[in-house]
Design a protein around this motif. Structure first.
Motif, PDB file in Angstrom:
ATOM      1  N   THR A  61       3.986 -11.475   7.618  1.00 26.03           N
ATOM      2  CA  THR A  61       4.365 -11.272   6.212  1.00 26.03           C
ATOM      3  C   THR A  61       5.027  -9.911   5.997  1.00 26.03           C
ATOM      4  O   THR A  61       5.195  -9.472   4.852  1.00 26.03           O
ATOM      5  CB  THR A  61       3.127 -11.407   5.304  1.00 26.03           C
ATOM      6  N   LEU A 114       4.002  -6.800   6.843  1.00 22.21           N
ATOM      7  CA  LEU A 114       3.121  -5.710   6.457  1.00 22.21           C
ATOM      8  C   LEU A 114       2.784  -4.844   7.667  1.00 22.21           C
ATOM      9  O   LEU A 114       2.448  -5.354   8.740  1.00 22.21           O
ATOM     10  CB  LEU A 114       1.825  -6.250   5.845  1.00 22.21           C
ATOM     11  N   SER A 158       0.058   3.497  -0.233  1.00 21.89           N
ATOM     12  CA  SER A 158       0.096   2.172   0.401  1.00 21.89           C
ATOM     13  C   SER A 158       0.230   1.096  -0.662  1.00 21.89           C
ATOM     14  O   SER A 158       0.039   1.338  -1.854  1.00 21.89           O
ATOM     15  CB  SER A 158      -1.176   1.945   1.228  1.00 21.89           C
ATOM     16  N   GLY A 159       0.564  -0.106  -0.215  1.00 19.69           N
ATOM     17  CA  GLY A 159       0.685  -1.213  -1.158  1.00 19.69           C
ATOM     18  C   GLY A 159      -0.552  -2.071  -1.229  1.00 19.69           C
ATOM     19  O   GLY A 159      -0.797  -2.741  -2.236  1.00 19.69           O
ATOM     20  N   MET A 190       0.638  -9.634  -2.318  1.00 19.31           N
ATOM     21  CA  MET A 190       1.734  -8.656  -2.317  1.00 19.31           C
ATOM     22  C   MET A 190       2.912  -9.091  -3.203  1.00 19.31           C
ATOM     23  O   MET A 190       3.864  -8.324  -3.391  1.00 19.31           O
ATOM     24  CB  MET A 190       2.236  -8.436  -0.896  1.00 19.31           C
ATOM     25  N   SER A 233       6.339  -1.449  -3.795  1.00 24.46           N
ATOM     26  CA  SER A 233       7.505  -1.092  -2.993  1.00 24.46           C
ATOM     27  C   SER A 233       7.128  -0.734  -1.567  1.00 24.46           C
ATOM     28  O   SER A 233       7.982  -0.680  -0.685  1.00 24.46           O
ATOM     29  CB  SER A 233       8.240   0.091  -3.647  1.00 24.46           C
ATOM     30  N   ASN A 234       5.864  -0.471  -1.324  1.00 24.62           N
ATOM     31  CA  ASN A 234       5.409  -0.035  -0.008  1.00 24.62           C
ATOM     32  C   ASN A 234       4.703  -1.186   0.700  1.00 24.62           C
ATOM     33  O   ASN A 234       3.690  -1.698   0.211  1.00 24.62           O
ATOM     34  CB  ASN A 234       4.464   1.158  -0.152  1.00 24.62           C
ATOM     35  N   ARG A 235       5.205  -1.620   1.830  1.00 27.05           N
ATOM     36  CA  ARG A 235       4.625  -2.756   2.563  1.00 27.05           C
ATOM     37  C   ARG A 235       3.647  -2.255   3.622  1.00 27.05           C
ATOM     38  O   ARG A 235       3.648  -2.697   4.762  1.00 27.05           O
ATOM     39  CB  ARG A 235       5.740  -3.563   3.227  1.00 27.05           C
TER      40      ARG A 235
END
Length: 490
Positions: A305, A307, A328-329, A487, A282-284
């Motif tokens: 993308t 991010l 973080s993702g 991702m 959920s976190n980009r």
């Protein structure tokens, strides 16, 4: 027989004894058509050996023998017949020498050739009353030949052998990290499959039992039976295309080389894997670790993308960094010479990050770490992280061309690079996807995921986000596709 001139292990599966199998043993696993093909191949073997035998000087010596023999029959002078007979004997001797060892390594011919030349010179020199001119020409030629070789040795080779410290081949073997680890972890009762041409050196250095990989290993109908028959538990030969993934119990770096552990038991159960609930990202936010690696020089692919790049320094287990990583993702680590190694707490934190479905991107030419920093690749933090996903970064390296894998650009298209970047080769489990491959089809960049949704991409270089790569349309595209895949929640 020519039908069985292949390597010794080639007939293991159907030979009960040497040199021929019984009909029952052969036809138990082969058809009549297979036998016909084997007979045709035997003719090719005979032709190939004959071609090698007649190649080079042997044909000239045979021709000299025949010509001298024919001329000797046509002359009346005893002196001429004697001379031609000597020439014929000389040709016969050299023809036998080359004919008996046509396919053996050249080093085995050094002493026979030297002895033949010496005997020829002494024989001609002993002819006191005949062929005086020939005798002296031979002696002069021998002196020139020996003098030239001696001059080259004493003026060129000998000075290069003078060193200020003692070193021998044993010391070189002891410095090999793979040999050190093999000696520490394994013993003479362990049986390894080794690559052709390397098993004698490894056996001598470690005392471990090594069996040389047969030429037809990838063609055996039941390769697992081969490993069971010889109780081969480990392999330095890549088995991913030989055995199903369920029969490869483990894959790890020993020193700087991948070792495959073979599951010899009948069970086909795979090794335990993470079974946590699949967690979407959920976190980009891409966390770039510059404490253990270098900075990202060009962030355009991240922006394209969606991010956000966060660059942090310091130990990962520090409270602020720990919190940032877990929120973080994506964790990005780009190898750079001189950076700190991961400690046990940091590796445990990264494993916790992966267990929660975190995504990881590693850019690491491991051969640089081994060659320029003398790091053990089995202890390298990059490898310890990637190994959780079934990927190992080896010490072997390879140059261009590189082809793009399916789903990461135009499949099989060659990725153009400015200059000649050298990638580390990767060893992967069957579930991994090739992102970039060398000319032999072996991965130099790979992607893999876990059942809980965690994903990783390992790029065998540090250049994925360099300006020289992103300046090319293909380079920019593959960088964006790598980030998109790692991702993705699909």
């Amino acid at each position: 027989p020519m039908m069985w001139t292949d390597r010794a292990y080639d007939y293991w599966s159907y030979h009960e004894s040497i040199p021929l199998p019984t009909p029952a043993a052969y036809f138990a696993s082969h058809s009549l058509g297979d036998l016909g093909l084997k007979i045709v191949d035997s003719m090719k073997n005979a032709a190939d050996i004959l071609n090698q035998a007649l190649d080079g000087l042997l044909l000239a010596y045979v021709a000299l023998l025949i010509l001298a023999g024919v001329l000797a029959l046509g002359v009346r002078s005893r002196r001429k017949r004697f001379f031609l007979a000597m020439v014929a004997i000389l040709g016969l001797g050299y023809a036998l020498l080359h004919g008996l060892v046509p396919v053996i390594d050249k080093r085995y011919m050094v002493m026979p050739i030297f002895t033949s030349v010496l005997v020829t010179v002494l024989a001609l020199a002993s002819c006191r009353h005949r062929f005086v001119v020939m005798r002296w020409l031979t002696l002069v030629g021998a002196v020139v030949l020996v003098g030239q070789s001696q001059w080259r040795f004493w003026s060129e080779e000998f000075p290069s052998k003078i060193v200020l410290k003692h070193a021998d081949s044993d010391q070189v073997l002891h410095q090999d990290p793979t040999i050190q680890e093999l000696r520490r972890r394994f013993g003479p009762n362990d049986v390894f499959l080794g690559p052709i041409g390397d098993v004698q050196r490894l056996n001598f250095a470690t005392g471990i039992t090594f069996i040389e990989a047969p030429d037809n290993l990838d063609k055996l109908t039941n390769p697992l039976a081969f490993f069971r028959r010889y109780n081969i538990r480990y392999s330095l030969v890549d088995l991913r295309r030989i055995l199903p993934d369920s029969q490869i119990e483990a894959m790890e770096l020993v020193g700087d080389r991948p070792v495959f552990t073979i599951r010899l038991a009948g069970s086909d159960n795979t090794a335990a894997q993470l079974e946590q609930r699949r967690a979407p990202v959920s976190n980009r936010v891409a966390y770039v670790d510059t404490f253990h690696g270098g900075k990202i020089s060009n962030e355009s692919a991240f922006a394209a993308t969606g991010l956000q790049v966060v660059t942090l320094t310091g130990n990962l287990s520090a409270p602020a960094n720990r919190s940032s990583l877990l929120q973080s993702g994506l964790l990005v680590v780009r190898y750079e010479i001189g950076k700190a190694e991961f400690d046990a707490q940091e590796l445990a934190l990264i494993e916790q990050f992966a267990q929660g479905g975190g995504r990881i991107l590693l850019l690491c030419p491991a051969w640089v770490a081994a060659s320029y920093e003398s790091k053990r690749l089995d202890a390298l933090g990059f490898n310890r992280i990637a190994a959780k996903f079934g990927i190992l970064i080896g010490g072997d390296y390879v140059g261009s061309p590189y082809s793009i894998g399916k789903g990461f650009g135009e499949q099989d298209a060659v990725l153009p690079f400015t200059g000649a970047p050298v990638f580390s080769r990767l060893a992967t489990r069957a579930n991994a996807r090739i992102v970039l491959a060398d000319s032999s089809g072996q991965a130099v960049a790979a992607a893999a995921d876990l059942p809980n949704g965690a994903r990783i991409v390992v790029w065998g270089h540090d250049n994925l986000f360099d300006d020289l790569v992103l300046a090319k349309p293909e380079g920019s595209e593959i960088a964006k596709r790598v980030l998109a895949w790692v991702m993705d929640d699909g």
